[in-house]
Design a protein around this motif. Sequence first.
Motif, PDB file in Angstrom:
ATOM      1  N   MET A  76       0.828  -1.199   0.000  1.00  0.00           N
ATOM      2  CA  MET A  76       0.000   0.000   0.000  1.00  0.00           C
ATOM      3  C   MET A  76       0.866   1.254   0.000  1.00  0.00           C
ATOM      4  N   TRP A  77       0.434   2.236  -0.774  1.00  0.00           N
ATOM      5  CA  TRP A  77       1.070   3.552  -0.824  1.00  0.00           C
ATOM      6  C   TRP A  77       0.011   4.599  -0.526  1.00  0.00           C
ATOM      7  N   CYS A  78       0.411   5.657   0.192  1.00  0.00           N
ATOM      8  CA  CYS A  78      -0.468   6.786   0.488  1.00  0.00           C
ATOM      9  C   CYS A  78       0.204   8.058   0.013  1.00  0.00           C
ATOM     10  N   SER A  79      -0.591   8.949  -0.548  1.00  0.00           N
ATOM     11  CA  SER A  79      -0.067  10.256  -0.912  1.00  0.00           C
ATOM     12  C   SER A  79      -0.175  11.179   0.292  1.00  0.00           C
ATOM     13  N   TYR A  80       0.927  11.839   0.600  1.00  0.00           N
ATOM     14  CA  TYR A  80       0.940  12.825   1.691  1.00  0.00           C
ATOM     15  C   TYR A  80       1.045  14.234   1.110  1.00  0.00           C
ATOM     16  N   THR A  81       0.935  14.345  -0.208  1.00  0.00           N
ATOM     17  CA  THR A  81       1.038  15.637  -0.890  1.00  0.00           C
ATOM     18  C   THR A  81      -0.340  16.039  -1.393  1.00  0.00           C
ATOM     19  N   ARG A  82      -0.408  16.951  -2.316  1.00  0.00           N
ATOM     20  CA  ARG A  82      -1.679  17.528  -2.768  1.00  0.00           C
ATOM     21  C   ARG A  82      -2.653  16.541  -3.390  1.00  0.00           C
ATOM     22  N   ARG A  83      -2.154  15.534  -4.063  1.00  0.00           N
ATOM     23  CA  ARG A  83      -3.035  14.577  -4.723  1.00  0.00           C
ATOM     24  C   ARG A  83      -3.496  13.523  -3.719  1.00  0.00           C
ATOM     25  N   PRO A  84      -4.765  13.569  -3.276  1.00  0.00           N
ATOM     26  CA  PRO A  84      -5.223  12.569  -2.314  1.00  0.00           C
ATOM     27  C   PRO A  84      -5.441  11.222  -3.002  1.00  0.00           C
ATOM     28  N   LEU A  85      -4.691  10.213  -2.569  1.00  0.00           N
ATOM     29  CA  LEU A  85      -4.814   8.894  -3.176  1.00  0.00           C
ATOM     30  C   LEU A  85      -4.197   7.840  -2.262  1.00  0.00           C
ATOM     31  N   ILE A  86      -4.854   6.704  -2.175  1.00  0.00           N
ATOM     32  CA  ILE A  86      -4.315   5.497  -1.564  1.00  0.00           C
ATOM     33  C   ILE A  86      -4.348   4.428  -2.652  1.00  0.00           C
ATOM     34  N   LEU A  87      -3.263   3.705  -2.810  1.00  0.00           N
ATOM     35  CA  LEU A  87      -3.182   2.654  -3.819  1.00  0.00           C
ATOM     36  C   LEU A  87      -2.732   1.373  -3.140  1.00  0.00           C
ATOM     37  N   ARG A  88      -3.471   0.294  -3.380  1.00  0.00           N
ATOM     38  CA  ARG A  88      -3.122  -1.013  -2.837  1.00  0.00           C
ATOM     39  C   ARG A  88      -2.942  -2.003  -3.977  1.00  0.00           C
ATOM     40  N   CYS A  89      -1.927  -2.840  -3.845  1.00  0.00           N
ATOM     41  CA  CYS A  89      -1.715  -3.962  -4.761  1.00  0.00           C
ATOM     42  C   CYS A  89      -1.917  -5.239  -3.973  1.00  0.00           C
ATOM     43  N   VAL A 134      -5.442  -4.278  -8.288  1.00  0.00           N
ATOM     44  CA  VAL A 134      -4.999  -2.971  -7.830  1.00  0.00           C
ATOM     45  C   VAL A 134      -6.259  -2.218  -7.426  1.00  0.00           C
ATOM     46  N   GLN A 135      -6.200  -1.550  -6.276  1.00  0.00           N
ATOM     47  CA  GLN A 135      -7.342  -0.746  -5.854  1.00  0.00           C
ATOM     48  C   GLN A 135      -6.867   0.641  -5.481  1.00  0.00           C
ATOM     49  N   THR A 136      -7.583   1.637  -5.963  1.00  0.00           N
ATOM     50  CA  THR A 136      -7.325   3.020  -5.550  1.00  0.00           C
ATOM     51  C   THR A 136      -8.517   3.497  -4.727  1.00  0.00           C
ATOM     52  N   SER A 137      -8.232   4.384  -3.792  1.00  0.00           N
ATOM     53  CA  SER A 137      -9.288   5.033  -3.027  1.00  0.00           C
ATOM     54  C   SER A 137      -8.867   6.469  -2.751  1.00  0.00           C
ATOM     55  N   CYS A 138      -9.776   7.255  -2.211  1.00  0.00           N
ATOM     56  CA  CYS A 138      -9.616   8.712  -2.184  1.00  0.00           C
ATOM     57  C   CYS A 138      -8.440   9.220  -1.354  1.00  0.00           C
ATOM     58  N   GLY A 139      -8.211   8.716  -0.187  1.00  0.00           N
ATOM     59  CA  GLY A 139      -7.142   9.244   0.649  1.00  0.00           C
ATOM     60  C   GLY A 139      -7.443  10.610   1.246  1.00  0.00           C
ATOM     61  N   TYR A 140      -8.697  11.005   1.277  1.00  0.00           N
ATOM     62  CA  TYR A 140      -9.059  12.338   1.779  1.00  0.00           C
ATOM     63  C   TYR A 140      -8.701  12.552   3.243  1.00  0.00           C
ATOM     64  N   ALA A 141      -8.617  11.476   4.036  1.00  0.00           N
ATOM     65  CA  ALA A 141      -8.312  11.614   5.459  1.00  0.00           C
ATOM     66  C   ALA A 141      -6.819  11.483   5.761  1.00  0.00           C
ATOM     67  N   VAL A 142      -6.000  11.220   4.742  1.00  0.00           N
ATOM     68  CA  VAL A 142      -4.550  11.105   4.942  1.00  0.00           C
ATOM     69  C   VAL A 142      -3.974  12.519   5.075  1.00  0.00           C
ATOM     70  N   PRO A 143      -3.187  12.794   6.115  1.00  0.00           N
ATOM     71  CA  PRO A 143      -2.689  14.150   6.321  1.00  0.00           C
ATOM     72  C   PRO A 143      -1.615  14.547   5.301  1.00  0.00           C
ATOM     73  N   PHE A 144      -1.424  15.857   5.168  1.00  0.00           N
ATOM     74  CA  PHE A 144      -0.300  16.374   4.392  1.00  0.00           C
ATOM     75  C   PHE A 144       0.956  16.232   5.233  1.00  0.00           C
ATOM     76  N   MET A 145       2.038  15.773   4.613  1.00  0.00           N
ATOM     77  CA  MET A 145       3.315  15.662   5.307  1.00  0.00           C
ATOM     78  C   MET A 145       4.416  15.960   4.309  1.00  0.00           C
ATOM     79  N   ASP A 146       5.470  16.590   4.775  1.00  0.00           N
ATOM     80  CA  ASP A 146       6.600  16.912   3.914  1.00  0.00           C
ATOM     81  C   ASP A 146       7.705  15.883   4.089  1.00  0.00           C
TER      82      ASP A 146
END
Length: 187
Positions: A76-89, A134-146
């Motif tokens: 699983m990967w999560c975006s912590y930048t502007r593009r909200p996305l979670i991707l699972r393989c 492969v599944q993608t989901s919104c990631g809207y609740a994942v925080p922004f992190m640098d």
Amino acid sequence: MAKQFPALTADHRKFIEEQHMFFSGSAGPSGRVNISPKGMDSLRIMGENRILWMNLTGSGNETAGHLKQDPRMTLMWCSYTRRPLILRCYGTAKTYHPGDDGWDSRAVEFPAHRVEFPAHRSARQIYDVTVDMVQTSCGYAVPFMDFVQDRDTMQTWVDGKSDEDLRQYWRDKNTTTLDGQETGIPV
């Protein structure tokens, strides 16, 4: 809304390659479920349905023990930048240890494992993952992190150990799972 795909697309691949960390999930038929954060230069996408992950020495070795019992794996990967996305393989994985037939042909995919870059001499397994969904989901609740930088702690620790020291660590810490299952690591 979640969407499923039978294989990785070019957009999925680009997203994965932009991430600095991923998570692996595995479980045997009974016992604890394991989820681990992973980083460094340890993952290669080999095709639409194939990923290689070089597993470096760590304090536990749950994934190896789980895969001996059941080959299921989720990455699983999560975006912590502007593009909200979670991707699972989702898929299955085969384990390769140093010295196994097939190790060298997979290890060469990781530049840091080549002789001129011995940074990953603590690699204890390579998992060859066959992705069946492969599944993608919104990631809207994942925080922004640098991202600041990769930690050098692991490499510093490895640099201070001989090959025999690393094997002894495997004997002490990596031969069984938390539930007492064998991991198959050659010691």
